[in-house]
Write an enzyme that holds these catalytic residues in place. Structure first.
Site, PDB file in Angstrom:
ATOM      1  N   GLY A  13       0.791  -1.232   0.000  1.00  0.00           N
ATOM      2  CA  GLY A  13       0.000   0.000   0.000  1.00  0.00           C
ATOM      3  C   GLY A  13       0.817   1.273   0.000  1.00  0.00           C
ATOM      4  N   SER A  14       2.043   1.214  -0.568  1.00  0.00           N
ATOM      5  CA  SER A  14       2.831   2.454  -0.603  1.00  0.00           C
ATOM      6  C   SER A  14       2.209   3.473  -1.545  1.00  0.00           C
ATOM      7  CB  SER A  14       4.292   2.169  -0.972  1.00  0.00           C
ATOM      8  OG  SER A  14       4.400   1.741  -2.307  1.00  0.00           O
ATOM      9  N   HIS A 113       0.601   0.707 -13.088  1.00  0.00           N
ATOM     10  CA  HIS A 113       1.359  -0.481 -13.487  1.00  0.00           C
ATOM     11  C   HIS A 113       2.845  -0.133 -13.551  1.00  0.00           C
ATOM     12  CE1 HIS A 113       2.231  -4.303 -15.271  1.00  0.00           C
ATOM     13  NE2 HIS A 113       2.963  -3.680 -16.170  1.00  0.00           N
TER      14      HIS A 113
END
Ligand code: GRF
Length: 234
Positions: A13-14, A113
Site C-alpha cells: 500500500g505504498s 502499473h
C-alpha cells in the site's frame, strides 16, 4: 468539489500512502472514503487505519465467482459514498475486475502499473523489463477496461535501466515515480481535466507551473527523454 475515492489494495500500500500524503499536503483534492483489501494481512490496511480511513476486507475466495466478489466490492464502495462521480484507484490490487465492477464505475476506475505499457503487462512488470534488457522502463497510470493492464493511458514516467540490473534494483526506482504520478493523475480527474477519446486521454492544459517537468502545453517535438544520453553531434 472534493473527489470521493476508494482505493483497492492487496499488499504494502505504498501507493495508497502517497495518495494519503498528497491529500494531507492539500495538493490532491480528494477524500478516501474506503480502502478495500482482498487480503486480511495487507499492510495497506494498517496505513488506512493509522489515518482513520474506513477499510474493509473482502476475501475473494469467500465468493462463488469473480462477478459475485465484484458485486460485493461495488456495494461496499457505493455504501461508503463513492458513486459514478467518484474514482476507484487500484493500488497494487492483484485481481482482475469484471464488467460487473467496471459498469458500476464506468471510466472512473484507474490503475498503476510498474512498466511502460503496453510493454510488460502482468504481475512482474519490473523484473520482466529488467530481464529483457530494456534501456528505459517506468510506470503507467491508466483507466481500467476489461483487459488486464490495457485501458487508455493517462500518464507515464520513464526511468533509465542499467545493464545487469534486476527487478529488485529497478523496482524501487520505478516505485518512487509511481508515488508521484498516481496522485497527479487522480488530481487531474478531480479537476475534471481528462477527456477519453477512444484510446487517447487528453489532458486539458491549465497553465499551472510544473516542477522540473515539461509542461503539457510544451511542443512535444522539443522534448524527449533519451537514455543512454546522446553524444555530441547526434
Ligand atoms: C506497485 O508497483 C504497483 O505498480 C503494482 O503493485 C505494486 C504495489 O505497491 N501494481 P504498493 O502496494 O502500492 O506498495
Amino acid at each position: 468539489m472534493t473527489l470521493p475515492i476508494a482505493v483497492l489494495v492487496s499488499g504494502s500500500g505504498s501507493n495508497l500512502q502517497s495518495i494519503i500524503d498528497r491529500i494531507g499536503e492539500g495538493v490532491l483534492d480528494a477524500e478516501i472514503k474506503l480502502v478495500v483489501s482482498n487480503k486480511a494481512e495487507a499492510f495497506g490496511l494498517e496505513r488506512a487505519k493509522a489515518h482513520n480511513i474506513p477499510c474493509k476486507v473482502l476475501t475473494h475466495t469467500d465468493y462463488p465467482s469473480r462477478e459475485a466478489f465484484d458485486q460485493a466490492m461495488v456495494e461496499a464502495i457505493v455504501e461508503a459514498g463513492v458513486g459514478a462521480e467518484g474514482v476507484v484507484a487500484m493500488a497494487g490490487f492483484m485481481r482482475i475486475v469484471t464488467p460487473v465492477f467496471l459498469n458500476a464505475f464506468r471510466n472512473r476506475v484507474v490503475n498503476i502499473h510498474p512498466a511502460l505499457l503496453p510493454s510488460f503487462p502482468g504481475v512482474h512488470g519490473q523484473s520482466d523489463a529488467a530481464e529483457y534488457g530494456v534501456k528505459i522502463s517506468g510506470c503507467t497510470v491508466h483507466f481500467v477496461d476489461e483487459q488486464m493492464d490495457h485501458g487508455p493511458i493517462i500518464v507515464q514516467a520513464a526511468v533509465p535501466c542499467q545493464a545487469g540490473e534486476d527487478g529488485d534494483v529497478l523496482g524501487p526506482r520505478i516505485l518512487k515515480l509511481e508515488h508521484r504520478i498516481y496522485p497527479q493523475a487522480i488530481q487531474w480527474i478531480a479537476e475534471n481535466r481528462l477527456e477519453i477519446k477512444d484510446r487517447h486521454v487528453e489532458l486539458k492544459v491549465s497553465g499551472k507551473p510544473c516542477a522540473g517537468q515539461p509542461r503539457a502545453d510544451i511542443d512535444p517535438a522539443t522534448y524527449a527523454l533519451v537514455w543512454p544520453p546522446l553524444e555530441e553531434g547526434f
